[in-house]
Design a protein around this motif. Structure first.
Motif, mmCIF file in Angstrom:
data_model
loop_
_atom_site.group_PDB
_atom_site.id
_atom_site.type_symbol
_atom_site.label_atom_id
_atom_site.label_comp_id
_atom_site.label_asym_id
_atom_site.label_seq_id
_atom_site.Cartn_x
_atom_site.Cartn_y
_atom_site.Cartn_z
ATOM 1 N N PRO A 150 0.817 -1.224 0.000
ATOM 2 C CA PRO A 150 0.000 0.000 0.000
ATOM 3 C C PRO A 150 0.845 1.267 0.000
ATOM 4 N N GLU A 151 2.091 1.170 0.480
ATOM 5 C CA GLU A 151 2.963 2.346 0.522
ATOM 6 C C GLU A 151 3.298 2.885 -0.869
ATOM 7 N N PRO A 192 -3.292 -4.093 -2.894
ATOM 8 C CA PRO A 192 -3.501 -4.220 -1.448
ATOM 9 C C PRO A 192 -4.998 -4.308 -1.148
ATOM 10 N N SER A 193 -5.350 -4.982 -0.092
ATOM 11 C CA SER A 193 -6.761 -5.100 0.260
ATOM 12 C C SER A 193 -7.342 -3.725 0.523
ATOM 13 N N THR A 224 -14.654 3.909 0.565
ATOM 14 C CA THR A 224 -14.120 4.792 -0.482
ATOM 15 C C THR A 224 -13.169 4.033 -1.392
ATOM 16 N N VAL A 225 -12.298 3.198 -0.775
ATOM 17 C CA VAL A 225 -11.372 2.389 -1.573
ATOM 18 C C VAL A 225 -12.140 1.347 -2.381
ATOM 19 N N THR A 226 -13.134 0.717 -1.761
ATOM 20 C CA THR A 226 -13.924 -0.300 -2.460
ATOM 21 C C THR A 226 -14.616 0.289 -3.678
ATOM 22 N N ASP A 271 -6.418 2.076 5.475
ATOM 23 C CA ASP A 271 -5.647 2.427 6.665
ATOM 24 C C ASP A 271 -4.438 3.272 6.297
ATOM 25 N N HIS A 272 -3.755 2.896 5.201
ATOM 26 C CA HIS A 272 -2.557 3.622 4.782
ATOM 27 C C HIS A 272 -2.893 5.050 4.350
#
Length: 488
Positions: free
Chosen positions: A5-6, A42-43, A57-59, A49-50
């Motif tokens: 995720p970074e 990344p999930s 929002t990510v989904t 979280d990152h």
């Protein structure tokens, strides 16, 4: 391989939504090749979280990227870079030393020097007292209904209007509304073959000048007048004669007998806002028939007749077809819309259509259809009513403040308009006055740009379209104070 995720970070200062920003950074990583097909994203929980955003929002961003074939979903296994994701073409970069070997000064065709521009800094919205003309006030605009009309215009039903190259045609829905609802307010009757949609009034003026004027022909303009008209006429190399306006606008008796085209703003003269009376309009039309010239009527602000009802357009009195009527939605909706129109005899409209086709074919279909819906569904009339109420209040405050602080109007605008044409005390250069006021977060427009021949630095314009009523008096107080300091 799972992408950490970074690798992703949200762009600083972006005005896009969080979902749009996530879509942007993920799609950019894929297109650039930093994330390759088959790699696992990344999930949604880890990326949320990152980035410090909600998981939903990510989904939603991932779902949209799947729809656009950047990602593929493998059930409970997660999201992966699609095998058919878009990629930028790659090529071997060849570095060669750059040489400035082209003498552009010699190659460019000489053009007349552009005249002084209206003073308006790009960041004018950051100023507390922007007395500048023609800019919109977002608090008065019907954002919700405009957005609904824009969404409707991109629907399947209107897809052909959005996506088709119409070559020379305009949106029939917009044409119909202008013919049936806009022009009758000005007393004008016209047919579909007598109207052309343009990219604003500036484009309309350029098209008519290109079609009607050439070297050796004479264009008559008002003095002072709209600076954009100077820029249109200068490259044509026609003869330009500027006639001083008086308290009733352009005097027809001063129009030379050898004029070919007369450019006029009879409803609200630019920039003084004076209105040409009916008798003078009829006199101008009689002269046009006698001396065989045509008149380009720029009716740029007829909606802002706050003091009296708008006078009939010059075009509505024209029995010989001598008047070319130019209208625009820049003042009634917003200037960035860039939609205007020309009403004239069919042969001229056909020639203007041909000229327009060479440059841009037609204004964007989506903007035409959005405007057509906004107008036809009644939102335009509500917008005009809302603006008129706000402008009437602002004008009253402006007039009271001008009297209170002893400023001097240079004209008596009997029908209104969204600005005041002002006279500075003798010896004051309004260009320097404007620079001084900038330091106090006040913007005015020096008048020198409006004089095509002999610059006049004693006038300035103050407008209120983008300034709320509760700021007007304080701003005018600062203007009066700055004038006193310069005059002392």
């Amino acid at each position: 391989m799972v992408i950490p995720p970074e690798m992703f970070s949200l762009p600083p200062g972006s005005e896009a939504t969080l979902q749009q920003q996530i879509q942007q950074v993920v799609s950019e990583a894929i297109v650039s090749g930093r994330c390759v097909s088959g790699e696992k994203l990344p999930s949604s929980r880890k990326l949320a979280d990152h980035l410090g955003v909600a998981r939903i929002t990510v989904t939603l961003a991932y779902t949209e990227l799947v729809a656009n074939d950047y990602l593929t979903s493998r059930g409970r296994s997660g999201y992966f870079v699609s095998e058919t994701a878009p990629l930028r073409p790659t090529f071997e970069e060849v570095r060669t030393p750059r040489e400035d070997g082209v003498d552009w000064a010699a190659k460019l065709r000489p053009t007349p020097r552009m005249r002084e521009q209206i003073f308006r800094p790009p960041n004018w919205r950051e100023f507390k007292y922007p007395f500048i003309y023609g800019q919109s006030d977002s608090t008065l605009f019907d954002h919700r209904n405009w957005r609904a009309c824009a969404l409707r215009a991109v629907g399947r039903r209107d897809f052909d209007m959005l996506a088709t190259d119409h070559y020379q045609r305009d949106d029939p829905m917009l044409i119909e509304y202008i013919l049936r609802h806009i022009l009758p307010r000005r007393g004008i009757r016209a047919n579909p073959d007598e109207i052309l949609i343009t990219m604003g009034s500036q484009n309309a003026l350029w098209l008519t000048a290109e079609a009607l004027l050439g070297q050796g022909q004479k264009a008559v303009i008002e003095n002072p007048s709209y600076p954009g008209l100077h820029e249109v006429l200068a490259p044509i190399n026609c003869k330009i004669e500027a006639i001083d306006v008086d308290a009733e606008g352009l005097p027809p008796s001063q129009i030379p007998s050898d004029a070919d085209v007369v450019f006029a703003t009879p409803s609200h003269h630019c920039p003084t806002n004076v209105t040409m009376p009916l008798g003078r309009r009829k006199e101008m039309l009689d002269l046009a028939r006698q001396n065989d010239f045509v008149i380009v009527e720029d009716d740029y602000e007829f909606e802002v007749s706050l003091l009296k009802s708008p006078s009939p357009a010059l075009k509505s009195l024209d029995q010989a077809g001598s008047v070319i009527y130019v209208g625009s939605f820049s003042k009634s909706l917003f200037p960035g819309l860039r939609l205007g129109y020309v009403v004239a005899a069919p042969p001229l409209i056909e020639e203007l259509r041909r000229l327009r086709r060479v440059i841009l074919r037609h204004p964007p279909g989506h903007m035409q259809r959005t405007a057509a819906y906004f107008l036809s569904l009644g939102h335009f009339d509500a917008q005009i009513a809302r603006m008129s109420r706000a402008y009437a209040r602002r004008r009253t405050v402006m007039e009271d403040s001008i009297r209170k602080y002893g400023l001097t109007p240079a004209s008596n605008a009997r029908h209104g308009g969204s600005s005041f044409w002002m006279q500075a005390p003798e010896g004051i250069d309004t260009r320097q006055l404007a620079r001084n006021l900038q330091k106090q977060s006040v913007l005015i427009e020096p008048g020198s740009a409006f004089f095509p021949e002999t610059p006049d630095h004693s006038h300035f314009r103050m407008a209120y379209s983008s300034l709320s009523a509760n700021r007007i008096e304080d701003g005018i107080a600062l203007i009066a104070e700055a004038i006193e300091k310069v005059a002392a």
